[in-house]
Scaffold this motif. Structure first.
Motif, PDB file in Angstrom:
ATOM      1  N   TRP A 192      13.207   9.157  10.883  1.00 19.18           N
ATOM      2  CA  TRP A 192      12.154   8.956   9.878  1.00 19.18           C
ATOM      3  C   TRP A 192      12.480   7.781   8.958  1.00 19.18           C
ATOM      4  O   TRP A 192      11.691   6.839   8.819  1.00 19.18           O
ATOM      5  N   MET A 193      13.638   7.835   8.321  1.00 15.30           N
ATOM      6  CA  MET A 193      14.015   6.785   7.369  1.00 15.30           C
ATOM      7  C   MET A 193      14.186   5.437   8.062  1.00 15.30           C
ATOM      8  O   MET A 193      13.869   4.392   7.495  1.00 15.30           O
ATOM      9  N   LYS A 194      14.689   5.474   9.304  1.00 12.24           N
ATOM     10  CA  LYS A 194      14.890   4.224  10.035  1.00 12.24           C
ATOM     11  C   LYS A 194      13.558   3.525  10.307  1.00 12.24           C
ATOM     12  O   LYS A 194      13.452   2.305  10.202  1.00 12.24           O
ATOM     13  N   ILE A 195      12.549   4.315  10.679  1.00 12.77           N
ATOM     14  CA  ILE A 195      11.227   3.743  10.943  1.00 12.77           C
ATOM     15  C   ILE A 195      10.665   3.101   9.674  1.00 12.77           C
ATOM     16  O   ILE A 195      10.143   1.979   9.705  1.00 12.77           O
ATOM     17  N   VAL A 196      10.777   3.813   8.571  1.00 13.39           N
ATOM     18  CA  VAL A 196      10.262   3.274   7.305  1.00 13.39           C
ATOM     19  C   VAL A 196      10.977   1.988   6.942  1.00 13.39           C
ATOM     20  O   VAL A 196      10.349   0.965   6.624  1.00 13.39           O
ATOM     21  N   GLY A 197      12.315   2.001   6.983  1.00 14.35           N
ATOM     22  CA  GLY A 197      13.083   0.819   6.617  1.00 14.35           C
ATOM     23  C   GLY A 197      12.839  -0.358   7.539  1.00 14.35           C
ATOM     24  O   GLY A 197      12.740  -1.505   7.087  1.00 14.35           O
ATOM     25  N   ALA A 198      12.737  -0.099   8.833  1.00 13.21           N
ATOM     26  CA  ALA A 198      12.530  -1.176   9.807  1.00 13.21           C
ATOM     27  C   ALA A 198      11.186  -1.849   9.635  1.00 13.21           C
ATOM     28  O   ALA A 198      10.990  -2.986  10.092  1.00 13.21           O
ATOM     29  N   ASN A 199      10.259  -1.173   8.986  1.00 15.72           N
ATOM     30  CA  ASN A 199       8.920  -1.741   8.775  1.00 15.72           C
ATOM     31  C   ASN A 199       8.701  -2.181   7.334  1.00 15.72           C
ATOM     32  O   ASN A 199       7.558  -2.296   6.880  1.00 15.72           O
ATOM     33  N   GLY A 200       9.803  -2.424   6.627  1.00 17.46           N
ATOM     34  CA  GLY A 200       9.725  -2.999   5.282  1.00 17.46           C
ATOM     35  C   GLY A 200       9.270  -2.039   4.208  1.00 17.46           C
ATOM     36  O   GLY A 200       8.789  -2.471   3.153  1.00 17.46           O
ATOM     37  N   GLY A 201       9.412  -0.736   4.460  1.00 14.92           N
ATOM     38  CA  GLY A 201       8.891   0.241   3.508  1.00 14.92           C
ATOM     39  C   GLY A 201       9.963   1.006   2.763  1.00 14.92           C
ATOM     40  O   GLY A 201      11.162   0.849   2.984  1.00 14.92           O
ATOM     41  N   SER A 202       9.509   1.827   1.859  1.00 15.11           N
ATOM     42  CA  SER A 202      10.362   2.775   1.143  1.00 15.11           C
ATOM     43  C   SER A 202       9.620   4.101   1.082  1.00 15.11           C
ATOM     44  O   SER A 202       8.389   4.140   1.186  1.00 15.11           O
ATOM     45  N   TYR A 225       5.637  10.426  -0.222  1.00 23.16           N
ATOM     46  CA  TYR A 225       4.944   9.134  -0.194  1.00 23.16           C
ATOM     47  C   TYR A 225       5.759   8.081   0.557  1.00 23.16           C
ATOM     48  O   TYR A 225       6.979   8.167   0.682  1.00 23.16           O
ATOM     49  N   GLU A 226       5.042   7.082   1.061  1.00 23.71           N
ATOM     50  CA  GLU A 226       5.629   5.863   1.621  1.00 23.71           C
ATOM     51  C   GLU A 226       4.915   4.671   0.987  1.00 23.71           C
ATOM     52  O   GLU A 226       3.713   4.725   0.764  1.00 23.71           O
ATOM     53  N   THR A 227       5.653   3.611   0.744  1.00 25.40           N
ATOM     54  CA  THR A 227       5.063   2.341   0.329  1.00 25.40           C
ATOM     55  C   THR A 227       5.468   1.283   1.342  1.00 25.40           C
ATOM     56  O   THR A 227       6.657   1.100   1.617  1.00 25.40           O
ATOM     57  N   PHE A 228       4.464   0.640   1.919  1.00 28.21           N
ATOM     58  CA  PHE A 228       4.675  -0.347   2.968  1.00 28.21           C
ATOM     59  C   PHE A 228       3.987  -1.667   2.609  1.00 28.21           C
ATOM     60  O   PHE A 228       3.057  -1.688   1.773  1.00 28.21           O
ATOM     61  N   PRO A 229       4.394  -2.766   3.254  1.00 28.72           N
ATOM     62  CA  PRO A 229       3.513  -3.938   3.269  1.00 28.72           C
ATOM     63  C   PRO A 229       2.158  -3.490   3.818  1.00 28.72           C
ATOM     64  O   PRO A 229       2.093  -2.629   4.709  1.00 28.72           O
ATOM     65  N   SER A 230       1.087  -4.036   3.290  1.00 32.71           N
ATOM     66  CA  SER A 230      -0.241  -3.495   3.594  1.00 32.71           C
ATOM     67  C   SER A 230      -0.606  -3.553   5.075  1.00 32.71           C
ATOM     68  O   SER A 230      -1.458  -2.783   5.529  1.00 32.71           O
ATOM     69  N   ASN A 231       0.060  -4.419   5.842  1.00 33.31           N
ATOM     70  CA  ASN A 231      -0.257  -4.443   7.284  1.00 33.31           C
ATOM     71  C   ASN A 231       0.317  -3.231   8.012  1.00 33.31           C
ATOM     72  O   ASN A 231       0.081  -3.057   9.208  1.00 33.31           O
ATOM     73  N   ASN A 232       1.075  -2.379   7.295  1.00 33.53           N
ATOM     74  CA  ASN A 232       1.601  -1.153   7.899  1.00 33.53           C
ATOM     75  C   ASN A 232       0.940   0.107   7.344  1.00 33.53           C
ATOM     76  O   ASN A 232       1.508   1.204   7.435  1.00 33.53           O
ATOM     77  N   VAL A 266       0.847  -1.185   0.000  1.00 37.58           N
ATOM     78  CA  VAL A 266       0.000   0.000   0.000  1.00 37.58           C
ATOM     79  C   VAL A 266       0.884   1.238   0.000  1.00 37.58           C
ATOM     80  O   VAL A 266       1.924   1.274   0.665  1.00 37.58           O
ATOM     81  N   THR A 267       0.476   2.226  -0.778  1.00 39.91           N
ATOM     82  CA  THR A 267       1.170   3.517  -0.811  1.00 39.91           C
ATOM     83  C   THR A 267       0.297   4.568  -0.162  1.00 39.91           C
ATOM     84  O   THR A 267      -0.892   4.685  -0.477  1.00 39.91           O
TER      85      THR A 267
END
Length: 437
Positions: free
Chosen positions: A87-97, A110-117, A47-48
């Motif tokens: 900021w970037m660490k939180i995104v990366g630690a949760n599988g996002g970009s 924008y952020e793109t994460f696995p949909s559970n995030n 999800v974005t």
């Protein structure tokens, strides 16, 4: 006969693909004026979450250029709930970009994460809007980051100031005359209160469009959006009364020097209508016809056959208020500017007086069909398109309808647009030359 049958089948297939490619979405406004667009696609668990703010370099005041782009960096500094540098660490630690970008007309995060995030993405964007930390430490840090970016991408890059030269030549009144990255002395001399004022004016819900695209449950997502964004106070309406340019009625010539090049470049630039207009789309097709690929008209003639140019390109840069149409050429050997100009003008004259062939026109149509499909081939691409069509196009459903505008453009339209906009008395010639040592 076989060829005709194949072509008919190809057109039928394109039609099927286009229908299958239709992007379904829902949109609504929060009470505070934030526009929300939802595109549900459960084929992949991603999800974005994205927010586009209707603020760009054209919204900056005199002697304070670069603010819009600066905020693209500054708003990653953190919030009361996201520590500086996290900021970037939180995104990366949760599988996002994640990323952000700025133009003269808008700024996009924008952020793109696995949909559970999904909830995490919405929370982070609400934090950015609600209460980012804007202090002198962040301003000083990001000032150095922007300076380094400017050195790498502009100041020390061969032909890096091409856009600055074009803007200087074509715009005298409208703030498009300034570059998106701005001038470093403007950022150096700006006070902290000026950054806070800029944020307060433009980073408000009623100047923002939130897009959620991908794998999510609509009802749950609406509740999350309401929880995170609805309580952010509405700001004052953003009112623009930007100066209009006088028509260009006489050819002018200017020179710009670049210490990072050895070979000159020549540009033939035209100020054309904004991207909302149909004529801008027609000029888009003309630029592709002239220089998209090695089989294009200008490449074949100037680079491949006559070997007069190392590189040649026709560019249509669509923007909200005005667009730019420009020819760019680097000469081969002893080829003169006059020789390049004559050959480019000859191809423009053909466009103005003769319809392009049916075969070339069909090829052009196919290019734009492919471009349409590719632009919406990923969730990130769809999110960006939805935001852009709403904010700058004024109609979110252009994501589905714009291709019809291109399909309905005729060979006659190409001829008439060339006659209307690409005349020598409507242009600025820019001699982009090596700096003498």
């Amino acid at each position: 006969m076989i060829k005709k049958s194949f072509s008919a089948f190809g057109l039928l297939l394109l039609g099927v693909l286009s229908q299958a490619q239709e992007i379904k979405f829902e949109e609504y406004d929060l009470p505070n004026g934030m526009h929300v667009i939802l595109h549900q696609d459960n084929k992949a668990p991603v999800v974005t979450t994205a927010v586009m703010y209707h603020v760009g370099a054209k919204d900056e005041i005199a002697n304070r250029t670069g603010f819009a782009h600066f905020f693209e960096h500054l708003l990653f500094e953190g919030t009361p709930n996201i520590k500086r540098g996290e900021w970037m660490k939180i995104v990366g630690a949760n599988g996002g970009s994640n990323n952000a970008n700025t133009t003269d007309d808008r700024t996009y995060y924008y952020e793109t994460f696995p949909s559970n995030n999904l909830q995490l993405g919405l929370w982070m964007e609400s934090e950015r809007l609600r209460h980012p930390v804007i202090n002198q430490i962040g301003v000083d840090t990001q000032n150095e980051v922007v300076k380094e970016e400017k050195r790498m991408r502009v100041d020390n890059q061969p032909y890096g100031n091409i856009m600055k030269a074009i803007k200087t030549g074509l715009f005298k009144k409208h703030p498009y005359k300034n570059t998106t990255i701005g001038e470093m002395e403007d950022l150096d001399s700006a006070k902290l209160d000026e950054f806070l004022t800029f944020f307060k004016k433009y980073y408000v819900p009623n100047n923002a469009t939130l897009v959620v695209a991908g794998d999510f449950n609509t009802a749950e997502t609406k509740k999350l959006i309401d929880a995170y964004f609805a309580g952010i106070p509405k700001g004052a309406p953003v009112v623009r009364n930007l100066p209009k340019e006088d028509p260009i009625t006489q050819e002018t010539v200017m020179t710009y020097t670049d210490p990072n090049i050895q070979l000159p470049a020549y540009l033939y630039t035209y100020r054309t209508p904004g991207d909302k207009t149909r004529d801008s789309k027609v000029l888009d097709m003309i630029s592709s016809y002239l220089s998209n690929g090695k089989s294009s008209v200008l490449y074949k003639k100037l680079v491949d056959e006559d070997k007069k140019a190392l590189q040649v390109q026709a560019i249509n840069l669509g923007q909200e208020d005005y667009s730019v149409f420009a020819f760019f050429a680097i000469p081969m050997g002893n080829t003169t500017e006059a020789a390049l100009r004559a050959d480019i003008d000859a191809e423009v004259k053909k466009l103005q007086t003769t319809l392009i062939s049916e075969e070339d026109f069909q090829k052009l149509q196919n290019q734009f069909e492919n471009r349409f499909v590719n632009a919406n081939s990923s969730i990130q691409g769809i999110a960006s398109s939805l935001a852009t069509y709403h904010v700058l196009g004024g109609d979110t459903n252009l994501i589905n309808k714009e291709i019809e505008i291109y399909r309905n453009i005729t060979r006659e339209d190409l001829r008439e647009a060339a006659k209307k906009y690409l005349n020598s008395n409507q242009r600025v010639i820019i001699n982009y030359l090596p700096e003498k040592k």
